[in-house]
Design a protein around this motif. Structure first.
Motif, short mmCIF file in Angstrom:
data_model
loop_
_atom_site.label_atom_id
_atom_site.label_comp_id
_atom_site.label_asym_id
_atom_site.label_seq_id
_atom_site.Cartn_x
_atom_site.Cartn_y
_atom_site.Cartn_z
N UNK A 97 0.84 -1.21 0.00
CA UNK A 97 0.00 0.00 0.00
C UNK A 97 0.87 1.25 0.00
N UNK A 98 1.93 1.25 0.81
CA UNK A 98 2.84 2.40 0.85
C UNK A 98 3.49 2.62 -0.51
N UNK A 104 1.63 7.00 -6.83
CA UNK A 104 0.43 7.78 -7.18
C UNK A 104 0.58 9.24 -6.74
N UNK A 105 1.12 9.45 -5.54
CA UNK A 105 1.31 10.81 -5.04
C UNK A 105 2.34 11.56 -5.89
N UNK A 110 -5.07 10.87 -8.12
CA UNK A 110 -5.94 10.79 -6.94
C UNK A 110 -6.45 9.38 -6.68
N UNK A 111 -6.69 9.09 -5.42
CA UNK A 111 -7.26 7.79 -5.03
C UNK A 111 -8.12 7.99 -3.80
N UNK A 174 -3.54 19.19 -13.62
CA UNK A 174 -3.39 17.79 -13.20
C UNK A 174 -2.50 17.02 -14.18
N UNK A 175 -2.70 17.23 -15.46
CA UNK A 175 -1.91 16.53 -16.47
C UNK A 175 -0.46 17.02 -16.44
N UNK A 176 -0.26 18.32 -16.18
CA UNK A 176 1.10 18.85 -16.06
C UNK A 176 1.85 18.16 -14.92
#
Length: 301
Positions: A97-98, A104-105, A110-111, A174-176
């Motif tokens: 998970x970490x 992702x971060x 986002x999640x 967000x895409x940047x």
């Protein structure tokens, strides 16, 4: 004559290497400007390109230094990577998970707060997860791997679906951030390094063009994030992955990069312990960039 030597095949290989090299240089502003300067200065120049790096690492990549008349003329670092090597970054550790959250971060993906509950449960020793093995052929690995892979795949489907439903790829900031994360992964976070891989050059301008192209593709409803199984060389089991695709509206979608989850076991003393890896893999984006270039209006119009 050397047995098995095929002149035509060898010449074709050399021709392909030359064509690929020229294409890569033309796509890299730093090297293109330098080559133009040398070609048009009206002088006879002694140009030397030196490969630098450790012998082990140079099997798949090399940094290069460029000297013109014994003077190093390089305003930025250039790293050349083998075209077939896709991995550019990873997060590794005993907590799956970490690892997922770290990558992702880094990409601004986002999640939900509950998106990884299933993965957490799959790693729970109280629910049958082992995590310690006699060797890499231990049959207990099969059960652990399948349990975690199934849970990760469920999480990936949630994340991928959310990206599309929330219009993530239509949001320029967000895409940047997504593409900046990809650039940092490709250059190992070094701002003054550019990467050449096959006929592609990855500099800041490349990722700027990618950002705009992905947003345009999203506004034309031709972008996707897909949770998929990815069979990689040397892997006995397909790995859960998220692939990111985009295409000029009305044209084929091209995979830009993917995030792939791996299950490993590393030796610790007399036993092997589980170690998860979440890999960032860069695809050949030249076809997508060609789409963008061909779709751009002519300057003469």
């Amino acid at each position: 004559m050397i047995a098995g030597w095929k002149p035509k095949s060898l010449f074709k290989t050399i021709e392909d290497l030359i064509a690929t090299s020229i294409d890569a240089v033309n796509r890299n502003k730093t090297l293109k400007d330098l080559s133009t300067q040398v070609i048009t200065n009206g002088e006879e120049d002694d140009v030397v390109v030196k490969c630098v790096g450790t012998s082990g690492a140079m099997k798949t990549k090399s940094d290069i230094d460029v000297y013109v008349n014994d003077v190093e003329l390089r305003s930025i670092g250039i790293s050349v990577k083998l075209e077939t090597v896709k991995q550019v970054d990873q997060a590794a550790g005993v907590d799956a998970v970490a690892n997922l959250k770290t990558i992702f971060d880094r990409f601004g993906i986002p999640y939900g707060s509950n998106d990884f509950n299933g993965v957490k449960d799959a790693m729970d020793p109280k629910k049958g997860f082992v995590g310690v093995y006699q060797d890499r052929k231990d049959k207990k690995i099969i059960g652990d791997k399948q349990k975690v892979f199934d849970a990760v795949m469920v999480s990936f489907k949630k994340v991928a679906s959310s990206l599309i439903s929330r219009g993530f790829f239509k949001k320029e900031p967000a895409v940047k951030t997504l593409m900046q994360g990809l650039r940092v992964a490709a250059t190992k976070g070094e701002a003054d390094v550019e990467v050449i891989k096959g006929r592609m050059s990855y500099d800041q301008n490349t990722f700027n063009v990618l950002s705009k192209g992905v947003v345009a593709a999203a506004n034309g409803n031709n972008v996707s994030a897909k949770a998929e199984l990815s069979q990689s060389r040397g892997e006995s089991t397909p790995n859960p992955s998220i692939g990111f695709y985009a295409g000029v509206p009305g044209q084929e979608q091209i995979k830009i990069f993917k995030l792939r989850f791996r299950f490993d076991a590393d030796r610790k003393g007399d036993v092997y312990k589980v170690r998860f890896r979440f890999l960032v893999e860069l695809e050949d984006i030249s076809d997508f960039l060609d789409q963008l270039e061909n779709a751009a209006p002519s300057r003469g119009r």
